[in-house]
Design a protein around this motif. Structure first.
Motif, PDB file in Angstrom:
ATOM      1  N   MET A   1      -9.639  -1.263  -4.889  1.00 22.41           N
ATOM      2  CA  MET A   1      -9.505  -2.709  -5.046  1.00 22.41           C
ATOM      3  C   MET A   1      -8.062  -3.153  -4.803  1.00 22.41           C
ATOM      4  SD  MET A   1     -12.046  -4.724  -6.012  1.00 22.41           S
ATOM      5  CE  MET A   1     -13.714  -4.647  -6.631  1.00 22.41           C
ATOM      6  N   ILE A   2      -7.912  -4.372  -4.269  1.00 21.90           N
ATOM      7  CA  ILE A   2      -6.633  -5.057  -4.331  1.00 21.90           C
ATOM      8  C   ILE A   2      -6.862  -6.378  -5.069  1.00 21.90           C
ATOM      9  CG2 ILE A   2      -5.803  -4.023  -2.186  1.00 21.90           C
ATOM     10  CD1 ILE A   2      -6.185  -6.798  -0.866  1.00 21.90           C
ATOM     11  N   LEU A   3      -5.816  -6.885  -5.699  1.00 22.00           N
ATOM     12  CA  LEU A   3      -5.874  -8.173  -6.382  1.00 22.00           C
ATOM     13  C   LEU A   3      -5.097  -9.191  -5.556  1.00 22.00           C
ATOM     14  CD1 LEU A   3      -6.400 -10.072  -8.837  1.00 22.00           C
ATOM     15  CD2 LEU A   3      -4.293  -9.143  -9.843  1.00 22.00           C
ATOM     16  N   ILE A   4      -5.764 -10.287  -5.196  1.00 18.62           N
ATOM     17  CA  ILE A   4      -5.129 -11.401  -4.505  1.00 18.62           C
ATOM     18  C   ILE A   4      -5.016 -12.555  -5.499  1.00 18.62           C
ATOM     19  CG2 ILE A   4      -5.331 -13.095  -2.655  1.00 18.62           C
ATOM     20  CD1 ILE A   4      -6.983 -11.104  -1.093  1.00 18.62           C
ATOM     21  N   THR A   5      -3.842 -13.132  -5.624  1.00 16.73           N
ATOM     22  CA  THR A   5      -3.686 -14.329  -6.450  1.00 16.73           C
ATOM     23  C   THR A   5      -3.530 -15.536  -5.533  1.00 16.73           C
ATOM     24  OG1 THR A   5      -1.269 -14.203  -6.599  1.00 16.73           O
ATOM     25  CG2 THR A   5      -2.544 -12.949  -8.223  1.00 16.73           C
ATOM     26  N   GLY A   6      -4.107 -16.663  -5.940  1.00 14.64           N
ATOM     27  CA  GLY A   6      -4.081 -17.842  -5.072  1.00 14.64           C
ATOM     28  C   GLY A   6      -4.963 -17.674  -3.856  1.00 14.64           C
ATOM     29  N   GLY A   7      -6.047 -16.910  -4.010  1.00 11.79           N
ATOM     30  CA  GLY A   7      -6.879 -16.549  -2.878  1.00 11.79           C
ATOM     31  C   GLY A   7      -7.926 -17.562  -2.475  1.00 11.79           C
ATOM     32  N   ALA A   8      -7.913 -18.764  -3.079  1.00 10.56           N
ATOM     33  CA  ALA A   8      -8.779 -19.841  -2.615  1.00 10.56           C
ATOM     34  C   ALA A   8      -7.978 -20.922  -1.895  1.00 10.56           C
ATOM     35  CB  ALA A   8      -9.553 -20.455  -3.784  1.00 10.56           C
ATOM     36  N   GLY A   9      -6.666 -20.707  -1.802  1.00  9.96           N
ATOM     37  CA  GLY A   9      -5.820 -21.635  -1.062  1.00  9.96           C
ATOM     38  C   GLY A   9      -5.844 -21.341   0.423  1.00  9.96           C
ATOM     39  N   PRO A  74      -6.519  -2.355  -9.684  1.00 11.74           N
ATOM     40  CA  PRO A  74      -6.129  -2.540  -8.280  1.00 11.74           C
ATOM     41  C   PRO A  74      -4.977  -1.623  -7.895  1.00 11.74           C
ATOM     42  CG  PRO A  74      -5.234  -4.305  -9.613  1.00 11.74           C
ATOM     43  CD  PRO A  74      -6.150  -3.525 -10.510  1.00 11.74           C
ATOM     44  N   ARG A  75      -4.961  -1.203  -6.646  1.00 11.08           N
ATOM     45  CA  ARG A  75      -3.852  -0.369  -6.175  1.00 11.08           C
ATOM     46  C   ARG A  75      -2.754  -1.236  -5.545  1.00 11.08           C
ATOM     47  NH1 ARG A  75      -2.402  -0.520  -0.582  1.00 11.08           N
ATOM     48  NH2 ARG A  75      -4.256  -1.076   0.599  1.00 11.08           N
ATOM     49  N   ALA A  76      -2.989  -2.560  -5.446  1.00  7.97           N
ATOM     50  CA  ALA A  76      -1.975  -3.469  -4.929  1.00  7.97           C
ATOM     51  C   ALA A  76      -2.272  -4.885  -5.400  1.00  7.97           C
ATOM     52  CB  ALA A  76      -1.932  -3.427  -3.406  1.00  7.97           C
ATOM     53  N   ILE A  77      -1.218  -5.681  -5.506  1.00 13.39           N
ATOM     54  CA  ILE A  77      -1.327  -7.110  -5.790  1.00 13.39           C
ATOM     55  C   ILE A  77      -0.639  -7.861  -4.657  1.00 13.39           C
ATOM     56  CG2 ILE A  77      -0.644  -8.994  -7.336  1.00 13.39           C
ATOM     57  CD1 ILE A  77      -0.639  -6.943  -9.621  1.00 13.39           C
ATOM     58  N   VAL A  78      -1.315  -8.865  -4.106  1.00 11.70           N
ATOM     59  CA  VAL A  78      -0.707  -9.736  -3.099  1.00 11.70           C
ATOM     60  C   VAL A  78      -0.646 -11.136  -3.710  1.00 11.70           C
ATOM     61  CG1 VAL A  78      -0.756 -10.560  -0.729  1.00 11.70           C
ATOM     62  CG2 VAL A  78      -1.740  -8.322  -1.281  1.00 11.70           C
ATOM     63  N   ASN A  79       0.557 -11.610  -3.961  1.00 12.50           N
ATOM     64  CA  ASN A  79       0.745 -12.852  -4.708  1.00 12.50           C
ATOM     65  C   ASN A  79       0.960 -14.044  -3.780  1.00 12.50           C
ATOM     66  OD1 ASN A  79       1.229 -14.682  -6.819  1.00 12.50           O
ATOM     67  ND2 ASN A  79       3.423 -14.268  -6.780  1.00 12.50           N
ATOM     68  N   PHE A  80      -0.133 -14.778  -3.545  1.00 14.08           N
ATOM     69  CA  PHE A  80      -0.067 -16.031  -2.792  1.00 14.08           C
ATOM     70  C   PHE A  80       0.052 -17.241  -3.715  1.00 14.08           C
ATOM     71  CE2 PHE A  80      -2.626 -13.226  -0.022  1.00 14.08           C
ATOM     72  CZ  PHE A  80      -1.972 -13.374   1.182  1.00 14.08           C
ATOM     73  N   GLY A 117       1.515   2.255 -16.987  1.00 15.60           N
ATOM     74  CA  GLY A 117       0.437   3.038 -17.565  1.00 15.60           C
ATOM     75  C   GLY A 117      -0.335   3.890 -16.576  1.00 15.60           C
ATOM     76  N   LEU A 118      -0.005   3.783 -15.297  1.00 15.37           N
ATOM     77  CA  LEU A 118      -0.705   4.566 -14.277  1.00 15.37           C
ATOM     78  C   LEU A 118      -0.200   6.008 -14.246  1.00 15.37           C
ATOM     79  CD1 LEU A 118      -0.639   2.020 -11.292  1.00 15.37           C
ATOM     80  CD2 LEU A 118      -2.573   2.509 -12.808  1.00 15.37           C
ATOM     81  N   ASN A 119      -1.037   6.914 -13.744  1.00 14.53           N
ATOM     82  CA  ASN A 119      -0.558   8.277 -13.540  1.00 14.53           C
ATOM     83  C   ASN A 119       0.385   8.300 -12.336  1.00 14.53           C
ATOM     84  OD1 ASN A 119      -2.103   8.622 -11.074  1.00 14.53           O
ATOM     85  ND2 ASN A 119      -3.916   9.001 -12.338  1.00 14.53           N
ATOM     86  N   GLU A 120       1.071   9.395 -12.143  1.00 15.59           N
ATOM     87  CA  GLU A 120       2.135   9.437 -11.142  1.00 15.59           C
ATOM     88  C   GLU A 120       1.625   9.205  -9.720  1.00 15.59           C
ATOM     89  OE1 GLU A 120       5.457   9.438 -11.558  1.00 15.59           O
ATOM     90  OE2 GLU A 120       4.853   9.136 -13.642  1.00 15.59           O
ATOM     91  N   SER A 121       0.469   9.761  -9.393  1.00 16.77           N
ATOM     92  CA  SER A 121      -0.054   9.568  -8.034  1.00 16.77           C
ATOM     93  C   SER A 121      -0.425   8.115  -7.789  1.00 16.77           C
ATOM     94  CB  SER A 121      -1.261  10.477  -7.799  1.00 16.77           C
ATOM     95  OG  SER A 121      -2.312  10.166  -8.711  1.00 16.77           O
ATOM     96  N   ALA A 122      -1.012   7.432  -8.782  1.00 16.85           N
ATOM     97  CA  ALA A 122      -1.360   6.015  -8.649  1.00 16.85           C
ATOM     98  C   ALA A 122      -0.104   5.159  -8.601  1.00 16.85           C
ATOM     99  CB  ALA A 122      -2.264   5.583  -9.799  1.00 16.85           C
TER     100      ALA A 122
END
Length: 352
Positions: A1-9, A74-80, A117-122
């Motif tokens: 998963m990735i997390l997108i913020t502002g993803g309805a703009g 999520p393994r990434a956040i994209v902040n829009f 809080g993630l493990n080292e590989s994450a």
């Protein structure tokens, strides 16, 4: 998963659509506050896509954001997520401070706690991608070189000042905490799903509705125009290959004066949907009082992202603007859905 913020703009929804157009893509958790510019109609093509999960909420919600991170990992956040309209920032700067500065701070802190809080590989693969604007650099004269990533910040509007502050927070979280961030500063975007208070969609819709085409001042303000699809592809490249802590300027290599942009739109409309009286839409151009502190020129030097990540825009302004005009002609239902009473009140107030 990735997390997108502002993803309805505008840009966020285009990115979600672009991301999930690839059947092999990871799923998307899409968090949006649904302010005036957030529109669920932008995301209708994803209604039956189980990889897309929409959450109505605020990046400043200190309970919701940590819960989303915990639940979806999520393994990434994209902040829009941002208030982005300069004119609105002049009339109501408090909203821009609340979302662009305080909201970004809260998102950073929630994300940092999750990352810790993630493990080292994450931890090694996690990324926080902050999407920003060229307006943080201030204004250029006609002879100044284009903005580079090392230029000093000189924001001139409440909007650009709030985005500059958010950029500084992101940078500080990398240098102070080692939090894995990348930042992109883009030039003026245009394309499908653009809320019709910005220049290009406003001109298209006003032209089609036999209304004046309002041009601030003398119309010689220059912007570098970037097709939103190209912006989305650049973000994907930076998210995948960008160096942690770095900033990348994303531009279209298309400097145009506002009046020339408007005249180009009129010419395309004359070809694709001529006026019933046979006259050109250019006759609807109307010059109005310039807005306070209007920056004269922006220009992006996108050499770094091309040199380091081999990205360059695919669309010229001529190809991109024709696609954009055609999209608005082909999607009258979407247009009608955004033309609410409050939007019309805003236009009357701003361009009276």
């Amino acid at each position: 998963m990735i997390l997108i913020t502002g993803g309805a703009g505008f840009i966020g929804s285009n990115f979600a659509l672009n991301w999930l157009a690839d059947s092999a893509s990871e799923g998307v958790v899409n968090l949006d506050k649904l302010t005036y510019a957030g529109n669920l109609a932008n995301l209708e093509p994803l209604n039956n896509d189980l990889r897309h999960i929409f959450i109505h909420g605020d990046i400043g919600d200190k309970e919701l954001v940590p819960k989303l991170l915990k639940d979806y990992q999520p393994r990434a956040i994209v902040n829009f997520a941002a208030e982005s309209h300069v004119d609105r920032s002049i009339h109501d700067p408090a909203e821009f401070v609340a979302t662009n500065i305080i909201g970004t701070f809260n998102l950073l802190e929630s994300a940092r706690e999750y990352w810790n809080g993630l493990n080292e590989s994450a931890k090694k693969v996690f990324r926080f991608h902050h999407v920003s604007t060229d307006e943080v650099y201030g204004s250029l004269s006609l002879t100044d070189p284009a903005f580079t990533e090392t230029d000093a910040y000189e924001p001139n509007s409440p909007y650009s000042a709030s985005k500059a502050a958010s950029d500084h927070l992101v940078r500080a979280w990398f240098h102070t905490y080692g939090f894995p961030v990348v930042t992109t500063n883009c030039s003026n975007n245009y394309g499908p799903y653009h809320f019709p208070e910005k220049l290009i969609p406003l001109v298209i819709l006003n032209a089609l509705n036999s209304k004046p085409l309002p041009i601030y001042g003398d119309g010689q303000q220059i912007r570098d125009w970037l097709y939103v699809g190209d912006h989305c592809s650049a973000i994907r490249e930076v998210l995948t290959k960008g160096k942690l802590g770095e900033t990348y300027n994303i531009g279209g290599w298309n400097e145009k004066a506002n009046i020339d942009v408007v005249k180009t739109i009129c010419t395309i409309l004359d070809q694709l949907k001529p006026r019933s009286d046979g006259k050109s839409y250019a006759e609807q151009i109307t010059f109005v009082k310039d807005r306070p502190g209007h920056d004269r020129r922006y220009a992006i030097d996108a050499s770094k992202v091309e040199r380091e990540l081999a990205w360059r825009p695919e669309e010229t302004f001529d190809t991109g603007i024709r696609k954009t005009v055609q999209w608005y002609l082909d999607n009258p239902a979407w247009v009608e859905s955004v033309l609410s009473g409050s939007y019309r009140d805003w236009l009357k107030k701003q361009y009276r």
